[in-house]
Design a protein around this motif. Structure first.
Motif: not given
Length: 345
Positions: A79-82, A50, A73, A76-77
């Motif tokens: 993945e939104r952090k890159g 992260t 979920q 996806e969470f």
């Protein structure tokens, strides 16, 4: 020590470990009255992934999760952090948990693990196609928490390390010792030397090195409380690690002490036969001790990955780790610029 740490092409940094939920009841039991049970996405290697993603380093994470809606979920969470989560293995029936009383340390009785029969703990050799996973990867990171779970996970780690070594991928390990793990009949010294021999970067502290690798700490060193004595011990153990594990190119040590006036924090790095020590940081109060070492490890990887000199790398990692002590979650949210401002302040 061997050749300088050369990371080669700037590929992806791949981390491997168990994704957990940290559940943090308050110490006074108010969670029972208020129906309030704070939780955080956790896991030592995920914390590293992260931070690296936040700092602009291509970051990929492998773990095993049950195939259900909650796992999706979480993925996806992240993945939104890159973080590249495309290699998550879906198997088994449950996510690992750990309970830690708010504000307390991982080393005391406030810690309860609930990880038995988790999806990750049921991984076995042959499940993960490491040759495929290492495509485009230039750095592989794991921690001593993985092989502490059971023999199968220790064997999966060795399987990964062999494949990474064949591809000349830089390998790092955090020698984090968890006394409540290692319950499957093997002591750390029976397992860890066989894994550490593959590693280019080894991070921990002199007491973990004693527990994991059998490189002894000078008796009664803890009674001194003197920075100079601790650093002398770090240099001695770093030199011995380098002698016993010739593939190793860098050894890092962290020192965090609870003093009457608060927290004292400093670190050291041994590479290319040179010993570097960081600035010393202190605070009267902190928020959360969890994940500070993971943030330091991420800082080391960030510095080496980007070709910074050892002194710059150490100071960045140290400032990042210290600032993590003031963040409630397991992972940092400080940007590179915010960390550099701390160094220059």
């Amino acid at each position: 020590m061997g050749n300088s740490l050369q990371t080669g092409s700037k590929g992806t940094v791949l981390t491997f470990g168990e994704l957990l939920l940290r559940i943090s009841p308050d110490e006074g039991g108010e969670w029972l009255k208020e129906n309030l049970f704070p939780f955080y996405i956790a896991g030592a290697e995920l914390n590293v992934a992260t931070a690296l993603a936040l700092w602009g380093v291509p970051s990929k994470y492998i773990t095993a999760l049950p195939d259900n809606g909650m796992s999706k979920q979480i993925v996806e969470f992240l993945e939104r952090k890159g973080i590249d989560m495309s290699s998550v293995m879906y198997q088994g029936s449950r996510l690992g948990l750990y309970f830690l009383t708010k504000g307390r340390d991982l080393k005391n009785d406030a810690l309860i693990y609930d990880r038995a029969h988790s999806s990750f703990s049921e991984l076995k050799p042959g499940i993960i196609d490491w040759d495929k996973q290492f495509e485009g990867v230039s750095w592989f990171h794991f921690s001593a928490i993985c092989p502490a779970l059971n023999q199968n996970i220790a064997d999966v780690c060795e399987e990964a390390l062999e494949a990474a070594s064949q591809r000349n991928i830089t390998i790092s390990i955090d020698l984090n010792y968890r006394s409540k793990l290692w319950q499957y009949g093997k002591a750390p010294q029976q397992v860890m030397p066989g894994l550490v021999k593959y590693c280019d970067v080894i991070m921990g502290n002199v007491w973990a090195v004693d527990q994991m690798l059998g490189i002894p700490v000078t008796p009664d060193i803890h009674e001194s409380g003197q920075r100079s004595i601790y650093l002398k011990e770090a240099l001695k153990t770093s030199e011995e690690i380098s002698r016993q594990y010739p593939k190793c190119k860098a050894v890092a040590n962290t020192f965090r002490f609870d003093a009457k006036t608060g927290i004292d924090y400093y670190t050291a790095l041994f590479t290319d036969d040179q010993f570097y020590t960081s600035n010393e940081y202190g605070a009267s109060q902190i928020i959360n001790k969890v994940g500070s070492g993971d943030c330091f490890m991420a800082g080391l990887i960030y510095g080496f990955y980007n070709g910074s000199d050892p002194e710059q790398t150490l100071e960045f990692a140290t400032a990042a780790a210290f600032e993590k002590l003031f963040i409630e979650s397991d992972t940092t949210n400080n940007t590179v610029n915010e960390i550099l401002l701390k160094i220059n302040s």
